[in-house]
Design a protein around this motif. Sequence first.
Motif, short mmCIF file in Angstrom:
data_model
loop_
_atom_site.label_atom_id
_atom_site.label_comp_id
_atom_site.label_asym_id
_atom_site.label_seq_id
_atom_site.Cartn_x
_atom_site.Cartn_y
_atom_site.Cartn_z
N ASN A 352 36.51 28.61 43.14
CA ASN A 352 37.65 29.07 42.47
C ASN A 352 37.64 29.08 40.89
N VAL A 353 37.08 28.49 40.30
CA VAL A 353 36.74 28.50 38.83
C VAL A 353 35.62 29.50 38.51
N ALA A 354 34.56 29.42 39.24
CA ALA A 354 33.13 30.12 39.22
C ALA A 354 33.58 31.68 39.14
N ALA A 355 34.36 31.96 40.23
CA ALA A 355 34.87 33.51 40.12
C ALA A 355 35.30 34.25 38.94
N PRO A 356 36.59 33.15 38.60
CA PRO A 356 37.11 33.98 37.33
C PRO A 356 36.31 33.74 36.17
N LEU A 357 35.50 32.76 36.02
CA LEU A 357 34.69 32.60 34.63
C LEU A 357 33.63 33.80 34.72
N THR A 358 33.26 34.12 35.96
CA THR A 358 32.09 35.22 36.14
C THR A 358 32.83 36.47 35.75
N GLY A 359 34.13 36.85 36.19
CA GLY A 359 34.85 38.10 35.97
C GLY A 359 34.84 38.12 34.35
N VAL A 360 35.19 37.10 33.71
CA VAL A 360 35.43 37.08 32.35
C VAL A 360 34.35 37.39 31.56
N VAL A 361 33.20 36.72 31.85
CA VAL A 361 31.72 36.80 31.11
C VAL A 361 31.43 38.15 31.34
N LEU A 362 31.58 38.90 32.27
CA LEU A 362 31.05 40.04 32.60
C LEU A 362 31.73 41.09 31.80
N ALA A 363 33.04 41.05 32.02
CA ALA A 363 33.96 41.91 30.98
C ALA A 363 33.68 41.84 29.54
N ASP A 364 33.53 40.64 29.24
CA ASP A 364 33.29 40.47 27.81
C ASP A 364 31.96 41.10 27.20
#
Length: 446
Positions: A352-364
Amino acid sequence: MPDVERYGIEPVPAGERTVGWHDLFAINFTFFLNPVMMVLGALAVVESGLPLVWALIATLVGQALAYAALTIAAQPGVDDGLPGQVAMRGTFGGLGARALTSPYRVVASVYWFAAQALTAAFGVQAIAVALADVRPSVVPTALAIAVVQAAVAALGFDVMRWLLRIVLPLSLATAGVLLGVWLASDDPAYAAGRVVESPEQQLTWVGFATVVTVMCGSSLTLVTNIADLTRYTRSRRDMRIGLIASTLGATATTTLIGGVYAVGSGETNPFVAASTLTSNDAVLVVLLAAIVVQTFAANVTNIYTGGLSLVSSLPSLGRIVATVVVGLTAIVLSGFPSLIEEAQSWITHLGNVAAPLTGVVLADYLVRQGGRLDVEALYDPGGRYRYVRGVDVEAVLAVAAGIAVYYAVPDAWLKVAWGAGAAAAAYLALASVLRPGAARPAKEPA
């Protein structure tokens, strides 16, 4: 015997990035060919109720989704020799990475380490009973296994690569033994036709989506440190082939093994189930060695990456001391069997933390930074990645939003996709409002 690694969080020079896809394949395949991954395959059958074939499809879909993202997150390792936690400074700021992504990876590393050690201990216990009618206690066995594995991890990447290349053929051989024990069994519950048909299981969308989310989320816990494994790699092509082929191959193998024994026995640990199918002492000895070897491979990698994450937060420790600290913490956690007995729940929380982290990292990385990082600025506390006192507030808020969405949506909605997508959208929206026109242009390689 290779030397102890000398690089900490500084970039690996271009001249030393020589690892091809073969070595990366060996490292990652061996990492994923482990008992916990077999347990996840079994849980897809036992807990989510999927027939074997659909369990295979669901786990492979989950891994394919995860590595579509992770091969992008791994690029700073290939391009610039950066460890993952240093690359995270580009998205979250220096303080943000040290306070958020580095501690998260340390937590994930010690969890996976403890889960592996405990899975091995339960398997050793069952095999010892079958072999000699001796029942060793789970906790002391797990702690003994953990101590040896943590000690080796402190030696660094080259030693890890050297050892895993030796362990790979042994792991493949032992996977073959597990499949052989199944095929040689005359127990009707393990008949090939019955196992494939899986008559006690039923495909449901909720079960399928849950397995995809658990598998994808478990791998996305690597997002903050995947570059650690690729910073010695010579090209993006080698990285993609090595990571994707090894992950899908190992996942198919472990899900098949875990799923077969789950259909036949309802047991989630295939080593425990296999010990009841054979009375051949030689086979039992091989299984005993196998479970130690396979957890060893995964746990050396877990502690190595956890140590790099901790030294990113506390550079004064140095890589070796940081690895020892992470190892000691993981050893302590190896004394708590609930970490593997409730594995699916723990992995969901990590995801539940890994998925949002991934979304932000890729968007940035892809949208705001154009797929390149300013390496010098990553090491400059007052440089372009300082943001607000060292923290990219928009990124942190977006991760929080993604976590909230992940928990809010039902399992049938494929939680991992919603968590990552909501975080990415929130980040881009916040950045466009709070920093309009501030998209950072790509920095061309020298």
